[in-house]
Design an enzyme around this catalytic site. Sequence first.
Site, PDB file in Angstrom:
ATOM      1  N   ARG A 123      73.684  34.513  22.079  1.00 15.56           N
ATOM      2  CA  ARG A 123      72.968  33.603  22.871  1.00 15.56           C
ATOM      3  C   ARG A 123      73.857  33.422  24.091  1.00 15.56           C
ATOM      4  O   ARG A 123      73.708  33.277  25.612  1.00 15.56           O
ATOM      5  CB  ARG A 123      72.512  32.308  22.182  1.00 15.56           C
ATOM      6  N   TYR A 166      55.375  33.432  45.351  1.00 17.39           N
ATOM      7  CA  TYR A 166      54.503  33.673  44.384  1.00 17.39           C
ATOM      8  C   TYR A 166      53.921  32.683  43.582  1.00 17.39           C
ATOM      9  O   TYR A 166      54.002  31.686  43.462  1.00 17.39           O
ATOM     10  CB  TYR A 166      55.740  34.158  43.519  1.00 17.39           C
ATOM     11  N   ASP A 220      64.389  33.997  46.975  1.00  9.21           N
ATOM     12  CA  ASP A 220      63.470  35.198  45.897  1.00  9.21           C
ATOM     13  C   ASP A 220      63.460  36.436  46.752  1.00  9.21           C
ATOM     14  O   ASP A 220      62.891  36.496  47.528  1.00  9.21           O
ATOM     15  CB  ASP A 220      62.245  34.520  45.611  1.00  9.21           C
ATOM     16  N   LYS A 224      60.493  43.952  38.528  1.00 10.90           N
ATOM     17  CA  LYS A 224      59.946  44.708  39.590  1.00 10.90           C
ATOM     18  C   LYS A 224      60.977  45.731  40.010  1.00 10.90           C
ATOM     19  O   LYS A 224      61.090  46.613  39.218  1.00 10.90           O
ATOM     20  CB  LYS A 224      59.546  43.821  40.821  1.00 10.90           C
TER      21      LYS A 224
HETATM   22  C1  LIG Z   1      56.698  38.859  39.604  1.00  8.56           C
HETATM   23  C2  LIG Z   1      57.366  37.863  40.464  1.00  8.56           C
HETATM   24  C3  LIG Z   1      58.185  36.591  40.162  1.00  8.56           C
HETATM   25  C4  LIG Z   1      57.791  36.328  38.811  1.00  8.56           C
HETATM   26  O1  LIG Z   1      58.746  37.121  38.108  1.00  8.56           O
HETATM   27  P1  LIG Z   1      58.092  37.581  36.469  1.00  8.56           P
HETATM   28  O2  LIG Z   1      59.283  38.554  35.956  1.00  8.56           O
HETATM   29  O3  LIG Z   1      57.093  38.149  36.411  1.00  8.56           O
HETATM   30  O4  LIG Z   1      58.290  36.362  35.581  1.00  8.56           O
HETATM   31  C5  LIG Z   1      58.478  35.592  41.030  1.00  8.56           C
HETATM   32  N1  LIG Z   1      58.744  36.097  42.203  1.00  8.56           N
HETATM   33  C6  LIG Z   1      58.300  37.357  42.897  1.00  8.56           C
HETATM   34  C7  LIG Z   1      58.274  37.485  44.248  1.00  8.56           C
HETATM   35  C8  LIG Z   1      57.586  38.137  42.084  1.00  8.56           C
HETATM   36  O5  LIG Z   1      56.887  39.092  42.641  1.00  8.56           O
END
Ligand SMILES: *Cc1c(COP(=O)(O)O)cnc(C)c1O
Length: 385
Positions: free
Chosen positions: A53, A105, A177, A202
Amino acid sequence: MFPNKFPDWHPESLTAHSGVGHDPVYGAISTPVYQTVTYQHPGSELGAYDYSRTENPTRHAAQEAINRLEKGAGTLLYTSGMAAITVLVQTLEQGDHVLVTEDAYGGTYRIMVDVFSKFGISSNMVNTRDLNQVAEHLGPKTRLVIVETPSNPLLRISPLRELADLVHAHNAELAVDNTFMTAIRQRPLELGADYAVYSATKYLAGHNDVMACAIVCKTEDQYQRLNDFTNATGSALGPWDAWLLLRGLKTLAIRMDRQESNARTIARFLSEHDSVRTVYYPELAEDSARTLHMGQALGYGAMLSFLLKEPDRYIALMDRLKIILPAVSLGGVESLITHPYNETHREIPEPMRRHLGIIPGLMRLSVGIEHIDDLLNDLSDALRG
Ligand SMILES: *Cc1c(COP(=O)(O)O)cnc(C)c1O
């Protein structure tokens, strides 16, 4: 034993060597999956690792690989992008306030409104392209500002350097982000941000086979605070998922090049198509937005959205596409198309969706690495008639 923390290499070389040098016993080029919970102590003292952890060698290798792309003070990996946003907000206190870019998002909106409001952390959605609007909402309790640029799904551009100065003048922190651009195309920490946040699900992992998230911290203090919190709460990424992320990361730079080059061609194709009213892509944005973007990024990325002249055509379009798959998510090697109004941004109240331009004819396309001619033919066939 471990590689030089910040070798002076280009991102292509850094990513290709993700995880190399992390097997001190056999020198395995591919970092092993250290599928272990605990570690035998070398003597009466604890060794480098004591409990997974807290830290695990495979996760550590993936953290280092992402961290050195941005020369962060430290990087933490979590089980999904939303877990990272959760950690950033949970390190705040009751009564604190968060600002979020209004076209973020959909899940970011949901977690602020549905979850954190119950714990006494308030939030506002603001247009982060407008510094005056941000300044108006920055209060004495504002601790964190979360921005996406280019935003999702309309690829709007917010000025990162100016936002960082403004947010810091109010003693708050800026989290960017950076999922759409990745460190290959945009480096938020160099532009003044405190955290670069990635849904590594992604582009970083890139193969639609693993969920993960990274937070890259600017300072040692920020890293320690998040690391202590993560150790206490336990949402860190497991070794198999960390390994898949490391494996994907090795090809990030060439995937980005190919996906971006496909996206630029598709954006031009769609902008000349009779069935399409508008294309949203940084390269085709109005001059001021494009110039702003290229002042803080190294390319246009591979995400684009477009507005159909006849909104109802979206169903036929999604039915007819053969290579471009109708599915949520983005950033993988396969091209995916989504309908934000009904899918990714459904959580946002209808009047707000309309205000943001997330209307029924809007389609979001995540361009993959397929051959450009196949992608163009697929779109051309599906948009016909
Ligand atoms: C997909 C996404 C998220 C969330 O991520 P997860 O891995 O699906 O929890 C946050 N911000 C953006 C810009 C995203 O495309």
